[in-house]
Design a protein around this motif. Structure first.
Motif, mmCIF file in Angstrom:
data_model
loop_
_atom_site.group_PDB
_atom_site.id
_atom_site.type_symbol
_atom_site.label_atom_id
_atom_site.label_comp_id
_atom_site.label_asym_id
_atom_site.label_seq_id
_atom_site.Cartn_x
_atom_site.Cartn_y
_atom_site.Cartn_z
ATOM 1 N N UNK A 138 0.896 -1.117 0.052
ATOM 2 C CA UNK A 138 -0.004 0.133 -0.017
ATOM 3 C C UNK A 138 0.916 1.315 0.071
ATOM 4 N N UNK A 139 0.548 2.350 -0.388
ATOM 5 C CA UNK A 139 1.234 3.716 -0.662
ATOM 6 C C UNK A 139 1.478 3.991 1.015
ATOM 7 N N UNK A 140 2.544 4.580 0.930
ATOM 8 C CA UNK A 140 2.969 5.044 2.401
ATOM 9 C C UNK A 140 4.311 4.996 2.530
ATOM 10 N N UNK A 141 5.153 5.083 3.779
ATOM 11 C CA UNK A 141 6.397 5.166 4.132
ATOM 12 C C UNK A 141 6.996 3.988 3.830
ATOM 13 N N UNK A 142 6.336 2.754 4.138
ATOM 14 C CA UNK A 142 7.147 1.510 3.866
ATOM 15 C C UNK A 142 7.316 1.395 2.461
#
Lengths: 226, 212, 193
Positions: A138-142
């Motif tokens: 999922x889009x995000x920091x990870x």
């Protein structure tokens, strides 16, 4: 999130169009025939230019990745992704042009003895996995972190794979600057340089176009989720 | 040094887990033998020794993939990785410990597989075995890293071979080269270089793989 | 100790947290309430350092070795024994007099007799009590408990009550729960998501 670019996009588009046209003219009408391979060698100008541009894109992707991890630059993740994407697009073109050249020169659509082709096949596999990785999180920091790390691995893989494939001891693929040596001057060099610059400019234009599109997507998404 | 004692504690945990579960290593051994049998029927009559050497590397890489796919299962099942990440231990210690444990399993499998290969196909020279050892280091270092990455995604096991195989290609080239060429120095040197470069990269970058 | 301004988190296409503000001083007891899916777990994970907010600012003024996090999952290896699990965490947290402390904790939660049994033989309540040991092992300054009463049996719940009574004021707590009545008396501030 968006970085202010100095050169406006329309100017880039026009410049690319002009330069690519110029390159095509030079390659097909002006540059002399190669003693070795005759007409088929012309696709070589683009093949080499596209290959080098592809490396540049992967390098830029890795540089942006480093900026994301190290400096926490908020724009860097998207820029890295778009650069890698361009690298893959041009990489596919390397495989395509290389294949055409191989068919014209040697009669086969694919040659395992062609180091550059094999290298790009490996890189293509690697960066295709990059996209699978990216779309599996999922889009995000990870996602940004994983993509950045993988892009860095890619850039280390390029010279390592290159070394490996050479070690596999095949020397049929003409390495441009060493093989042609003294004969590589005048119009051939000029044509190559124009073609190279044209392809780099085209890649950068496409990069800016895609980046703008993705940024717009992000803004819409942010508005929707606010 | 506390870093090393962290690595030791974590590696010990991994080895202990495998000892209890006893599933990965037997599976690897059975897999390797099955693959050899498949090779025998895949290689046409009169195939060279070089072809068989090449196939050995296919066997090694895919057996390693078996182990790598299982490597982070205990951590993933109940998110125990969170507890490890929370601890004051350096995150790269988690990677290093897992790589060492995986190396142990791979080596244990090869202790059986290599003599079996010699029995079924042809003997293996010292240089070939050196190649296997060096390549194993790279396989475990990079494979463990990529395994942790895959576990963080939705696709998980599906992604592991896709991420791992392109990175493993230089290792296979180095390994096959070391096995078949008269002067293996360059290939062994290359393998060592790969191990060094990618080992450093994995060590430095693991931090970013495990924090959300 | 904890300072949050406008903290938010988006997972993919889903917004999980929005505009959270929290100020928790040392020795405070923060209570986080809200329905399922309100983002309690996400907030606690961010405070623990396991997730990063996508918006806002979060400052937690404590080092990693002084944080204890009790999650939904017990975070113990099921194939290892209680003793082996705590030994591992004891080494990672560099606890002095490790064996004594482990023994003391196991006895306090009533798991001493089961210490050599593998965790996959434990009941859910026993596992959660072991998780409690894991959290208390290194004597953390900040205790983050995510719905701690959910998986505890009666004995465990009483133990936890006793621990909270004993430690509150001396340690900082951030607790999320479905059953706020149980701990409301201890809370110095409450956050409703």
């Amino acid at each position: 999130m968006a970085r202010k670019h100095r050169i406006p996009l329309p100017a880039l588009a026009v410049a690319s169009l002009v330069l690519v046209t110029l390159a095509l003219v030079l390659v097909f009408f002006v540059a002399p025939n190669d003693a070795d391979q005759g007409f088929s060698q012309r696709i070589f100008y683009f093949h080499v230019s596209i290959a080098f541009t592809s490396y540049l894109c992967f390098g830029a992707g890795a540089w942006k990745a480093l900026r994301h991890l190290w400096k926490r630059d908020p724009a860097a993740d998207l820029e890295s992704y778009v650069a890698v994407h361009q690298g893959v697009i041009f990489g596919s073109l390397v495989l395509l042009t290389g294949s055409i050249w191989a068919k014209i020169s040697w009669g086969h659509w694919w040659l395992w003895s062609e180091n550059q082709l094999v290298l790009f096949l490996v890189l293509f596999l690697f960066y295709a996995a990059y996209f699978m990785l990216r779309f599996s999180v999922d889009p995000g920091p990870q996602r940004a972190n994983l993509s950045a790390v993988y892009a860095l691995f890619g850039v280390v893989l390029v010279p390592v794979s290159f070394m490996a494939i050479r070690l596999a001891q095949h020397f049929i693929h003409p390495v441009v600057f060493t093989r042609h040596g003294a004969a590589f001057g005048g119009w051939i060099l000029a044509t190559y340089l124009v073609a190279q610059f044209a392809v780099i400019l085209l890649a950068y234009t496409l990069y800016r176009v895609e980046l703008a599109g993705k940024l717009l997507d992000l803004r819409i998404r942010a508005l929707r989720l606010a | 040094m506390s870093y090393l004692s962290d690595v030791r504690a974590l590696a010990r945990k991994d080895l202990l887990l495998e000892l209890r579960a006893r599933d990965t290593l037997p599976a690897m051994l059975l897999f390797v033998v099955a693959v050899f049998v498949v090779f025998h029927f895949s290689l046409p009559e009169g195939s060279s020794d070089v072809a068989a050497s090449g196939l050995l590397w296919v066997a090694i890489v895919f057996t390693a993939l078996l182990a790598l796919g299982r490597a982070f299962v205990p951590e993933r099942e109940q998110r125990v990785l969170d507890a490890l990440v929370l601890s004051p231990a350096d995150r790269s210690a988690i990677w290093l410990a897992k790589s060492i444990a995986t190396f142990a399993f791979l080596a244990a499998a090869e202790v059986v597989a290599l003599p079996l290969f010699a029995l079924f196909f042809h003997g293996l020279s010292g240089q070939a075995i050196a190649g296997v050892a060096l390549a194993d280091v790279g396989i475990c270092a990079v494979g463990t890293f990529v395994g942790a990455t895959a576990v963080a995604t939705r696709a998980r096991e599906l992604l592991l071979p896709l991420l791992f195989l392109p990175l493993a290609i230089p290792l296979i080239i180095g390994g096959v080269g070391a096995s078949v060429v008269a002067d293996p120095g360059r290939y062994l040197g290359f393998l060592a270089l790969y191990d060094l470069l990618f080992g450093l990269l994995c060590w430095a970058a693991f931090e970013y793989v495990v924090v959300e | 100790m904890i300072s949050a301004h406008g903290v938010g988190r988006i997972f993919g296409e889903k917004r999980v947290l929005r505009g959270v503000d929290l100020e928790l001083p040392r020795g405070g007891f923060g209570l986080v309430t809200g329905p399922n899916g309100a983002g309690k777990t996400t907030l606690l994970r961010m405070v623990a350092g396991l997730a990063i907010p996508t918006e806002g600012e979060l400052h937690v003024d404590v080092t990693r070795d002084r944080v204890g996090f009790l999650a939904h999952e017990p975070l113990v290896y099921r194939e290892l024994t209680a003793l082996e699990n705590l030994e591992l965490y004891g080494k990672l947290y560099r606890i002095p007099e490790r064996k004594e402390r482990i023994g003391m904790l196991l006895e306090r939660v009533g798991l001493w007799d089961a210490r050599r049994a593998r965790v996959n033989t434990y009941s859910r309540g026993m596992t959660q009590r072991l998780a409690l040991c894991r959290v208390l092992l290194h004597d953390p300054d900040l205790l983050i408990l995510d719905e701690p009463y959910t998986a505890l049996d009666v004995q465990g719940a009483e133990l936890l009550d006793a621990q909270l009574d004993e430690l509150h004021g001396a340690k900082t707590f951030l607790v999320s729960t479905h059953d706020p009545q149980r701990v409301r008396r201890l809370a110095t501030c409450e956050l409703s998501l």
